[in-house]
Write an enzyme that holds these catalytic residues in place. Structure first.
Site, PDB file in Angstrom:
ATOM      1  N   ASP A  92      50.026   8.100 -36.654  1.00 55.45           N
ATOM      2  CA  ASP A  92      50.307   9.257 -37.525  1.00 55.45           C
ATOM      3  C   ASP A  92      50.342   8.751 -38.955  1.00 55.45           C
ATOM      4  O   ASP A  92      50.567   7.565 -39.191  1.00 55.45           O
ATOM      5  CB  ASP A  92      51.652   9.898 -37.154  1.00 55.45           C
ATOM      6  CG  ASP A  92      51.708  11.381 -37.513  1.00 55.45           C
ATOM      7  OD1 ASP A  92      51.768  12.216 -36.599  1.00 55.45           O
ATOM      8  OD2 ASP A  92      51.667  11.696 -38.722  1.00 55.45           O
ATOM      9  N   ASP A 119      45.765   7.297 -41.800  1.00 56.60           N
ATOM     10  CA  ASP A 119      45.056   8.583 -41.796  1.00 56.60           C
ATOM     11  C   ASP A 119      43.920   8.516 -40.772  1.00 56.60           C
ATOM     12  O   ASP A 119      43.094   7.594 -40.829  1.00 56.60           O
ATOM     13  CB  ASP A 119      44.501   8.809 -43.214  1.00 56.60           C
ATOM     14  CG  ASP A 119      43.966  10.213 -43.392  1.00 56.60           C
ATOM     15  OD1 ASP A 119      43.387  10.770 -42.430  1.00 56.60           O
ATOM     16  OD2 ASP A 119      44.113  10.746 -44.501  1.00 56.60           O
ATOM     17  N   SER A 151      43.533  25.078 -28.916  1.00 50.23           N
ATOM     18  CA  SER A 151      44.515  26.133 -29.183  1.00 50.23           C
ATOM     19  C   SER A 151      44.020  27.478 -28.679  1.00 50.23           C
ATOM     20  O   SER A 151      42.804  27.739 -28.639  1.00 50.23           O
ATOM     21  CB  SER A 151      44.739  26.207 -30.693  1.00 50.23           C
ATOM     22  OG  SER A 151      45.466  27.357 -31.013  1.00 50.23           O
ATOM     23  N   TYR A 178      40.916  27.042 -38.934  1.00 47.13           N
ATOM     24  CA  TYR A 178      41.568  26.152 -37.949  1.00 47.13           C
ATOM     25  C   TYR A 178      40.998  26.413 -36.553  1.00 47.13           C
ATOM     26  O   TYR A 178      40.571  25.481 -35.855  1.00 47.13           O
ATOM     27  CB  TYR A 178      43.074  26.404 -38.008  1.00 47.13           C
ATOM     28  CG  TYR A 178      43.850  25.961 -36.787  1.00 47.13           C
ATOM     29  CD1 TYR A 178      43.972  24.623 -36.450  1.00 47.13           C
ATOM     30  CD2 TYR A 178      44.510  26.904 -35.977  1.00 47.13           C
ATOM     31  CE1 TYR A 178      44.710  24.223 -35.342  1.00 47.13           C
ATOM     32  CE2 TYR A 178      45.247  26.511 -34.875  1.00 47.13           C
ATOM     33  CZ  TYR A 178      45.338  25.174 -34.557  1.00 47.13           C
ATOM     34  OH  TYR A 178      46.060  24.783 -33.456  1.00 47.13           O
ATOM     35  N   LYS A 237      38.700  24.005 -33.896  1.00 46.53           N
ATOM     36  CA  LYS A 237      39.039  23.667 -32.508  1.00 46.53           C
ATOM     37  C   LYS A 237      37.840  23.947 -31.590  1.00 46.53           C
ATOM     38  O   LYS A 237      37.617  23.213 -30.619  1.00 46.53           O
ATOM     39  CB  LYS A 237      40.267  24.446 -32.048  1.00 46.53           C
ATOM     40  CG  LYS A 237      41.573  24.026 -32.710  1.00 46.53           C
ATOM     41  CD  LYS A 237      41.978  22.599 -32.359  1.00 46.53           C
ATOM     42  CE  LYS A 237      43.374  22.235 -32.832  1.00 46.53           C
ATOM     43  NZ  LYS A 237      43.702  20.825 -32.660  1.00 46.53           N
ATOM     44  N   ARG A 275      54.635  38.362 -28.156  1.00 48.83           N
ATOM     45  CA  ARG A 275      53.285  37.780 -28.072  1.00 48.83           C
ATOM     46  C   ARG A 275      53.363  36.365 -27.491  1.00 48.83           C
ATOM     47  O   ARG A 275      52.619  36.011 -26.576  1.00 48.83           O
ATOM     48  CB  ARG A 275      52.627  37.741 -29.462  1.00 48.83           C
ATOM     49  CG  ARG A 275      51.178  37.262 -29.460  1.00 48.83           C
ATOM     50  CD  ARG A 275      50.652  37.077 -30.858  1.00 48.83           C
ATOM     51  NE  ARG A 275      51.245  35.940 -31.520  1.00 48.83           N
ATOM     52  CZ  ARG A 275      50.794  34.692 -31.458  1.00 48.83           C
ATOM     53  NH1 ARG A 275      49.702  34.407 -30.746  1.00 48.83           N
ATOM     54  NH2 ARG A 275      51.403  33.705 -32.096  1.00 48.83           N
TER      55      ARG A 275
HETATM   56  N1  LIG Z   1      52.788  23.575 -31.562  1.00 44.62           N
HETATM   57  C1  LIG Z   1      52.105  24.529 -30.975  1.00 44.62           C
HETATM   58  O1  LIG Z   1      52.674  25.566 -30.551  1.00 44.62           O
HETATM   59  C2  LIG Z   1      50.612  24.396 -30.802  1.00 44.62           C
HETATM   60  C3  LIG Z   1      49.888  25.510 -30.334  1.00 44.62           C
HETATM   61  C4  LIG Z   1      48.512  25.378 -30.156  1.00 44.62           C
HETATM   62  C5  LIG Z   1      47.878  24.158 -30.411  1.00 44.62           C
HETATM   63  N2  LIG Z   1      48.611  23.120 -30.877  1.00 44.62           N
HETATM   64  C6  LIG Z   1      47.904  21.869 -31.179  1.00 44.62           C
HETATM   65  O2  LIG Z   1      48.678  20.764 -30.754  1.00 44.62           O
HETATM   66  C7  LIG Z   1      48.527  19.685 -31.669  1.00 44.62           C
HETATM   67  C8  LIG Z   1      49.897  19.225 -32.150  1.00 44.62           C
HETATM   68  O3  LIG Z   1      50.541  20.318 -32.787  1.00 44.62           O
HETATM   69  P1  LIG Z   1      51.973  20.153 -33.484  1.00 44.62           P
HETATM   70  O4  LIG Z   1      52.634  21.483 -33.408  1.00 44.62           O
HETATM   71  O5  LIG Z   1      52.654  18.975 -33.005  1.00 44.62           O
HETATM   72  O6  LIG Z   1      51.500  19.940 -35.002  1.00 44.62           O
HETATM   73  P2  LIG Z   1      52.300  19.149 -36.147  1.00 44.62           P
HETATM   74  O7  LIG Z   1      51.764  19.631 -37.445  1.00 44.62           O
HETATM   75  O8  LIG Z   1      53.764  19.236 -35.904  1.00 44.62           O
HETATM   76  O9  LIG Z   1      51.851  17.644 -35.914  1.00 44.62           O
HETATM   77  C9  LIG Z   1      50.595  17.175 -36.291  1.00 44.62           C
HETATM   78  C10 LIG Z   1      50.758  15.723 -36.660  1.00 44.62           C
HETATM   79  O10 LIG Z   1      49.472  15.242 -37.022  1.00 44.62           O
HETATM   80  C11 LIG Z   1      49.644  14.406 -38.149  1.00 44.62           C
HETATM   81  N3  LIG Z   1      48.411  14.393 -38.912  1.00 44.62           N
HETATM   82  C12 LIG Z   1      47.763  15.454 -39.447  1.00 44.62           C
HETATM   83  N4  LIG Z   1      46.677  15.053 -40.120  1.00 44.62           N
HETATM   84  C13 LIG Z   1      46.641  13.696 -40.000  1.00 44.62           C
HETATM   85  C14 LIG Z   1      45.776  12.703 -40.494  1.00 44.62           C
HETATM   86  N5  LIG Z   1      44.716  13.010 -41.266  1.00 44.62           N
HETATM   87  N6  LIG Z   1      46.033  11.427 -40.182  1.00 44.62           N
HETATM   88  C15 LIG Z   1      47.102  11.089 -39.418  1.00 44.62           C
HETATM   89  N7  LIG Z   1      47.962  11.994 -38.932  1.00 44.62           N
HETATM   90  C16 LIG Z   1      47.740  13.273 -39.229  1.00 44.62           C
HETATM   91  C17 LIG Z   1      50.781  15.013 -38.958  1.00 44.62           C
HETATM   92  O11 LIG Z   1      51.393  14.064 -39.808  1.00 44.62           O
HETATM   93  C18 LIG Z   1      51.700  15.513 -37.847  1.00 44.62           C
HETATM   94  O12 LIG Z   1      52.695  14.559 -37.533  1.00 44.62           O
HETATM   95  C19 LIG Z   1      47.624  20.180 -32.776  1.00 44.62           C
HETATM   96  O13 LIG Z   1      46.309  19.751 -32.517  1.00 44.62           O
HETATM   97  C20 LIG Z   1      47.719  21.681 -32.671  1.00 44.62           C
HETATM   98  O14 LIG Z   1      46.527  22.304 -33.111  1.00 44.62           O
HETATM   99  C21 LIG Z   1      49.967  23.201 -31.080  1.00 44.62           C
END
Ligand SMILES: NC(=O)c1ccc[n+]([C@@H]2O[C@H](COP(=O)([O-])OP(=O)(O)OC[C@H]3O[C@@H](n4cnc5c(N)ncnc54)[C@H](O)[C@@H]3O)[C@@H](O)[C@H]2O)c1
Length: 270
Positions: free
Chosen positions: A36, A52, A113, A139, A143, A177
């Protein structure tokens, strides 16, 4: 006496909401390499890499030696502009897939998602699983790309891929929802483990949802692969839970699969 070494799982976006909640559950079965751009303090059976995912050299280093990848990192949100998705959601996903292929990674689990179907109205009397993508945002579009890239790599040398279209993974269910698409962390962990281990997986798309009184997705492929959700969204309502009538008919996007994402104006391209 010989001990069996746990497999090494790279988790991108491991400091986020989903990654942090999954860590203790996945640590029981895998050694974890946590990537991360936010700092992470590793515990036993974990190592952490800060950086990154858009950095190709870092992706290469992170993937080297891993048996499998759980790719969570991305940029998300209804107002995210197209251009800002290009690095983290498009290029980084490709770089990780390519590095995974080069290093002989066996499995690639991709966090997609429900927003890939977000633009559909949610009041139709059918399940939404098999509809063609209709993303509600840049977004959601990214995906769809990630899912397609996973399938391409799976069918041209690997890694085998398991796409999970996650519904809503909050700790509790906040409205009507989300009641239809919510997933508990232990159910999501179970699904991820199926993606990492089931021998039939080559290129799959399933839904990351627990049981629900009125589900949007039948999730038959996941069930065929052995998924048995342990939790029902109706048992996890948040204190301020909003039923449908209490939801703002405009801004909440209550009548669309993607909720507020579908209700918001599409951000301009650049
Ligand atoms: N939380 C939900 O309800 C939900 C629903 C549908 C899909 N998702 C998917 O699940 C995954 C995780 O979601 P989340 O809620 O934990 O999101 P989040 O934003 O809490 O976590 C994402 C993490 O990715 C890291 N990150 C982002 N860009 C980065 C980069 N360029 N380099 C390194 N690290 C990077 C961020 O620092 C963060 O810690 C995502 O792909 C999201 O699309 C989540």
């Amino acid at each position: 006496m010989s001990t069996i070494q746990k497999k090494l799982l790279l988790i991108t976006g491991a400091a986020g909401q989903v990654g942090s909640a999954l860590r203790p559950l996945l640590r029981e079965r895998y050694r974890l390499r946590l990537l991360d751009r936010q700092p992470i303090t590793p515990v036993e059976d974990e190592e952490a890499i800060a950086g990154d995912i858009c950095d190709a050299a870092l992706a290469e280093r992170a993937v080297a030696g891993a048996d499998a990848v759980l790719h969570l990192a991305c940029i998300h949100g209804p107002a995210v502009k197209f251009e800002s998705t290009l690095g983290p959601n498009y290029q980084a996903t490709l770089q990780l897939l390519e590095a995974s292929q080069r290093h002989g990674v066996k499995r690639f689990v991709f966090a997609s998602s429900h927003h890939v179907l977000g633009q559909y109205r949610a009041d139709a009397a059918h399940f939404f699983d098999a509809l063609k993508p209709a993303p509600d945002s840049y977004y959601g579009m990214s995906k769809v790309f990630g899912e397609s890239a996973c399938a391409s790599y799976a069918l041209r040398g690997g890694p085998a891929s398991f796409v999970i279209r996650i519904g809503n993974a909050d700790a509790q269910v906040s409205d009507a929802r989300r009641l239809r698409i919510w997933v508990s962390i232990r159910d999501l962990a179970q699904l991820i483990c199926i993606g990492l281990e089931h021998p039939a997986v080559v290129s799959e798309i399933v839904y990351g949802v627990s049981n629900s009184p009125n589900p949007l997705f039948a999730n038959t492929r996941a069930i065929d692969l052995g998924y048995q959700p342990q939790d029902n969204a109706r048992d996890f309502l948040a204190p301020g839970f909003l039923d449908r009538d209490a939801m703002d008919p405009q801004s909440s996007g209550r009548d669309h699969v993607g909720g507020a994402y579908a209700a918001a104006a599409l951000a301009s391209v650049l």
